[in-house]
Design an enzyme around this catalytic site. Structure first.
Site, PDB file in Angstrom:
ATOM      1  N   HIS A 114      -4.996   9.236   0.083  1.00  0.00           N
ATOM      2  CA  HIS A 114      -5.066   8.479   1.336  1.00  0.00           C
ATOM      3  C   HIS A 114      -6.173   8.989   2.260  1.00  0.00           C
ATOM      4  O   HIS A 114      -5.995   9.177   3.465  1.00  0.00           O
ATOM      5  CB  HIS A 114      -3.719   8.495   2.071  1.00  0.00           C
ATOM      6  CG  HIS A 114      -3.495   7.246   2.885  1.00  0.00           C
ATOM      7  ND1 HIS A 114      -3.778   7.171   4.230  1.00  0.00           N
ATOM      8  CD2 HIS A 114      -3.037   6.023   2.527  1.00  0.00           C
ATOM      9  CE1 HIS A 114      -3.485   5.951   4.663  1.00  0.00           C
ATOM     10  NE2 HIS A 114      -3.037   5.238   3.653  1.00  0.00           N
TER      11      HIS A 114
ATOM     12  N   HIS B  66      -5.920   2.898  -3.923  1.00  0.00           N
ATOM     13  CA  HIS B  66      -5.871   3.191  -2.479  1.00  0.00           C
ATOM     14  C   HIS B  66      -6.269   4.657  -2.236  1.00  0.00           C
ATOM     15  O   HIS B  66      -5.783   5.273  -1.296  1.00  0.00           O
ATOM     16  CB  HIS B  66      -4.455   2.907  -1.965  1.00  0.00           C
ATOM     17  CG  HIS B  66      -4.329   2.761  -0.476  1.00  0.00           C
ATOM     18  ND1 HIS B  66      -5.174   2.003   0.289  1.00  0.00           N
ATOM     19  CD2 HIS B  66      -3.421   3.284   0.386  1.00  0.00           C
ATOM     20  CE1 HIS B  66      -4.799   2.068   1.567  1.00  0.00           C
ATOM     21  NE2 HIS B  66      -3.737   2.845   1.659  1.00  0.00           N
TER      22      HIS B  66
ATOM     23  N   ASP C 191       0.818  -1.216   0.000  1.00  0.00           N
ATOM     24  CA  ASP C 191       0.000   0.000   0.000  1.00  0.00           C
ATOM     25  C   ASP C 191       0.860   1.278   0.000  1.00  0.00           C
ATOM     26  O   ASP C 191       2.035   1.248   0.364  1.00  0.00           O
ATOM     27  CB  ASP C 191      -0.867   0.059   1.262  1.00  0.00           C
ATOM     28  CG  ASP C 191      -1.976  -0.986   1.256  1.00  0.00           C
ATOM     29  OD1 ASP C 191      -1.959  -1.871   0.391  1.00  0.00           O
ATOM     30  OD2 ASP C 191      -2.846  -0.900   2.143  1.00  0.00           O
TER      31      ASP C 191
ATOM     32  N   HIS D 179       3.808  -2.174   2.979  1.00  0.00           N
ATOM     33  CA  HIS D 179       3.819  -0.830   2.383  1.00  0.00           C
ATOM     34  C   HIS D 179       5.095  -0.639   1.575  1.00  0.00           C
ATOM     35  O   HIS D 179       6.187  -0.708   2.160  1.00  0.00           O
ATOM     36  CB  HIS D 179       3.705   0.228   3.479  1.00  0.00           C
ATOM     37  CG  HIS D 179       2.409   0.134   4.238  1.00  0.00           C
ATOM     38  ND1 HIS D 179       2.205  -0.795   5.231  1.00  0.00           N
ATOM     39  CD2 HIS D 179       1.243   0.829   4.106  1.00  0.00           C
ATOM     40  CE1 HIS D 179       0.962  -0.652   5.704  1.00  0.00           C
ATOM     41  NE2 HIS D 179       0.357   0.311   5.040  1.00  0.00           N
TER      42      HIS D 179
HETATM   43 NI    NI Z   1      -2.523   3.220   3.400  1.00  0.00          NI
END
Ligand code: NI
Length: 419
Positions: free
Chosen positions: A282, A278, A227, A372
């Site tokens: 954010h 995503h 992510d 991530h």
């Molecule tokens: Ni995130």
């Protein structure tokens, strides 16, 4: 526990092998990056291969000669460089329009080079190209249908050159030293290619070095997900490891990161990885109204599609925050929400070993693993996890591949694993 011990043992072996390879393989890797830059633009039948001396690599590392190659994928551009016997291409529905190859890790004394001739749909057999030169129709839509390759130079007798292509969903047998791989003139295209140079008479290259794109539904599989990226310096290391191990992953990226990392996004696609959404900035979508969600998710899909030609079909809500209202908006956009079953908390501790332990201590078939791709420490962990999980028997697949094998997904629903 027995499975865990086995994975730890395999992990230890990989660490040792990895250390050995990083001390032996640097020269080859440096050579690989030269293919695009140093490729001569001309070359044809009778071209003096001596003119191309400067692209030949003499690493003196003692490693055997290898082929580096790249295919131009229709509407996607040149793939990243595939190393000896790896799969170049293999994206479903995407064919090669052009090809180039060169040799690396050559003997210091004497000359050996490579030449290749492609059959381009509508044009037939083109002129031979040499040592890194492009051939085919790079910017066009016409597919390559067949290919022939040969070694050149006085040392050519020391080696055999093997190659095969993926056509109509199946790999052809190996062709060798000038034979034709692929069927021309019958409406079939080359979807992927493998090339390998071997010592004379050593026989066909090892099959186990190549990894099929196809998923075996009867075997265990997991989805690695990353992510908040991409961040090219981190993401490209993860892609290197996936490529080396025949694995894929899903990247839930921020729309705000897309344009500055377009090349690495195209690389994801060329390796069969899944590009996913995503939000643009954010945003916690449970705090947005319907228009806000549509804007955040829609603009990200548009940006991703603009750089790589693929529109994401899945999204992950930032922070994992989602409620009934935001889910129904996603449903109206045709997207499911993807959560996770293993949270490495890599963003919090930034400790590769903790990330590795978080996965290996509880991984099982059908898991979705959250990481991530913006931290160097996450790339460090991924470079250990990817070979370890592969050796432990897990197929590393995308979320959509995992779902397809395990009952599918419905827009407007959320999923945290697929058992
Ligand atoms: Ni995130």
């Amino acid at each position: 526990m027995r499975g865990l011990h086995r994975i730890k043992k395999i992990l230890a072996i990989f660490l040792i092998v990895g250390l050995f390879m990083s001390s032996q393989g640097l020269a080859v890797y440096a050579g690989a990056t030269d293919l695009g830059a140093a490729a001569p633009e001309q070359g044809g039948p009778g071209a003096d291969t001596g003119e191309n001396e400067e692209v030949l690599q003499e690493t003196g590392s003692g490693a055997p000669p290898a082929v580096n190659y790249s295919g131009c994928l229709v509407r996607q551009g040149w793939s990243t460089i595939t190393q000896d016997n790896g799969i170049c291409g293999g994206v479903p529905g995407v064919w090669l329009t052009a090809f180039k190859a060169n040799l690396v890790n050559l003997p210091a004394e004497g000359h050996v080079g490579i030449c290749y001739q492609v059959n381009l749909s509508g044009s037939g057999w083109l002129e031979w190209a040499y040592d890194g030169a492009e051939t085919g129709g790079p910017g066009g839509e016409q597919p390559l249908e067949a290919i022939r390759m040969e070694l050149t130079g006085e040392l050519a007798q020391r080696y055999d050159l093997y190659y095969k292509v993926l056509q109509n969903g199946a790999w052809t047998p190996w062709a060798v030293n000038g034979g034709t791989a692929g069927q021309e003139g019958v409406g079939l295209w080359i979807g992927a290619i493998r090339v390998s140079i071997t010592a004379k008479g050593a026989g066909e290259p090892a099959e186990e070095q190549a990894f099929p794109m196809a998923v075996d539904p009867s075997r265990p599989m997991i989805a690695l997900t990353f992510d908040d990226g991409p961040r090219t310096a981190v993401t490209s290391r993860i892609l290197d490891s996936l490529q080396a191990n025949g694995g894929r992953a899903t990247f839930f990226m921020l729309g705000s990161n897309v344009n500055a990392n377009a090349e690495v996004i195209r690389r994801m696609v060329s390796q069969g990885c899944e590009v996913a959404n995503h939000t643009h900035d954010h945003k916690y979508i449970s705090k947005l109204d319907a228009n806000g969600i549509i804007s955040q998710v829609g603009s990200t899909n548009q940006k991703i599609a603009a750089v790589c030609g693929v529109t994401p079909g899945i999204m992950r809500p930032p922070g994992g925050y989602i409620d009934g209202a935001s889910l129904s908006v996603l449903g109206s956009m045709g997207m499911p929400a993807i959560m996770w079953s293993i949270d490495t908390r890599d963003w919090e501790h930034r400790n590769p070993q903790k990330t590795i332990d978080a996965v290996l201590s509880k991984v099982r078939d059908g898991d979705i693993i959250l990481m991530h791709d913006i931290y160097t420490t996450t790339a460090d962990a991924a470079q250990v996890l990817i070979p370890a999980l592969t050796a432990g028997g897990y197929q590393l697949v995308t979320v959509s591949e995992l779902a397809a094998c395990r009952g599918g997904m419905v827009p407007g629903h959320k999923y945290s694993q697929f058992r």
